[in-house]
Design a protein around this motif. Sequence first.
Motif, mmCIF file in Angstrom:
data_model
loop_
_atom_site.group_PDB
_atom_site.id
_atom_site.type_symbol
_atom_site.label_atom_id
_atom_site.label_comp_id
_atom_site.label_asym_id
_atom_site.label_seq_id
_atom_site.Cartn_x
_atom_site.Cartn_y
_atom_site.Cartn_z
ATOM 1 N N ASN A 35 -25.897 -19.913 -72.275
ATOM 2 C CA ASN A 35 -26.161 -20.370 -70.925
ATOM 3 C C ASN A 35 -25.473 -19.418 -69.954
ATOM 4 O O ASN A 35 -24.476 -18.775 -70.307
ATOM 5 C CB ASN A 35 -25.626 -21.796 -70.745
ATOM 6 C CG ASN A 35 -26.326 -22.535 -69.633
ATOM 7 O OD1 ASN A 35 -27.531 -22.451 -69.480
ATOM 8 N ND2 ASN A 35 -25.560 -23.271 -68.848
ATOM 9 N N GLY A 36 -25.983 -19.349 -68.728
ATOM 10 C CA GLY A 36 -25.386 -18.498 -67.707
ATOM 11 C C GLY A 36 -23.977 -18.942 -67.373
ATOM 12 O O GLY A 36 -23.719 -20.133 -67.176
ATOM 13 N N LYS A 37 -23.052 -17.998 -67.289
ATOM 14 C CA LYS A 37 -21.641 -18.295 -67.034
ATOM 15 C C LYS A 37 -21.403 -18.943 -65.671
ATOM 16 O O LYS A 37 -20.357 -19.532 -65.432
ATOM 17 C CB LYS A 37 -20.810 -17.011 -67.119
ATOM 18 C CG LYS A 37 -20.743 -16.393 -68.497
ATOM 19 C CD LYS A 37 -19.938 -15.102 -68.404
ATOM 20 C CE LYS A 37 -19.785 -14.381 -69.691
ATOM 21 N NZ LYS A 37 -19.011 -13.149 -69.539
ATOM 22 N N PHE A 38 -22.390 -18.834 -64.764
ATOM 23 C CA PHE A 38 -22.249 -19.416 -63.433
ATOM 24 C C PHE A 38 -22.571 -20.902 -63.412
ATOM 25 O O PHE A 38 -22.268 -21.597 -62.462
ATOM 26 C CB PHE A 38 -23.140 -18.679 -62.425
ATOM 27 C CG PHE A 38 -24.570 -18.590 -62.868
ATOM 28 C CD1 PHE A 38 -25.442 -19.654 -62.717
ATOM 29 C CD2 PHE A 38 -25.040 -17.424 -63.459
ATOM 30 C CE1 PHE A 38 -26.763 -19.566 -63.139
ATOM 31 C CE2 PHE A 38 -26.360 -17.328 -63.882
ATOM 32 C CZ PHE A 38 -27.218 -18.405 -63.722
ATOM 33 N N ASP A 39 -23.211 -21.418 -64.488
ATOM 34 C CA ASP A 39 -23.557 -22.838 -64.559
ATOM 35 C C ASP A 39 -22.329 -23.682 -64.853
ATOM 36 O O ASP A 39 -21.340 -23.202 -65.404
ATOM 37 C CB ASP A 39 -24.596 -23.095 -65.650
ATOM 38 C CG ASP A 39 -25.998 -22.686 -65.218
ATOM 39 O OD1 ASP A 39 -26.265 -22.626 -64.003
ATOM 40 O OD2 ASP A 39 -26.822 -22.433 -66.113
#
Length: 180
Positions: free
Chosen positions: A164-168
Amino acid sequence: MNYYGNRQAPGSPRLASMLPVANVTSPSLITAPAIGEYWPGQGGINGGFVPARGDVPEHYLIFGDKDLGEFKWGGYEKESGATSKWNGKANTDALIAEGGHPAAVAARAFTADGHADFDLPAAAQLYQGWAHDLISTGAYWSSSQRSANNAFYMHFDDGYQGINGKFDELRVRPVRRFFI
């Protein structure tokens, strides 16, 4: 295997030792509660036995008994040294040293039963939690980076482990190791 090289079944009494130490005259016997039960004095739920791997001795995995909320993994578009798929402590140490990783900071700040040595679990540690039905629902961050933009997570509803994207923002459940 125990300290003396004898095989023992997980859950049976085990000889307690942090690491092999000279002049040990009377090792204590430890009886672990059933997997999934709260382990009094250990800060959480018995997540099961983990055999020695590399420089990490055999231990029990202890899952914190509550979620800490949702946090960003952090470090988006930056490579991290948190690449172990099984050593959450090494990963969390790397993430804390790098700075800017809210999920790791939250896990490391957790304390229970006087223990302040919790970490953001590595991917294999989360999988062990899923395999033992310790968490029933939700998506949780691991401390294992996949790339500059993604990190591994575990979806406990169906056992899917992906990236998953680290910004989520995803849930955080801290873990610690109880060495035997």
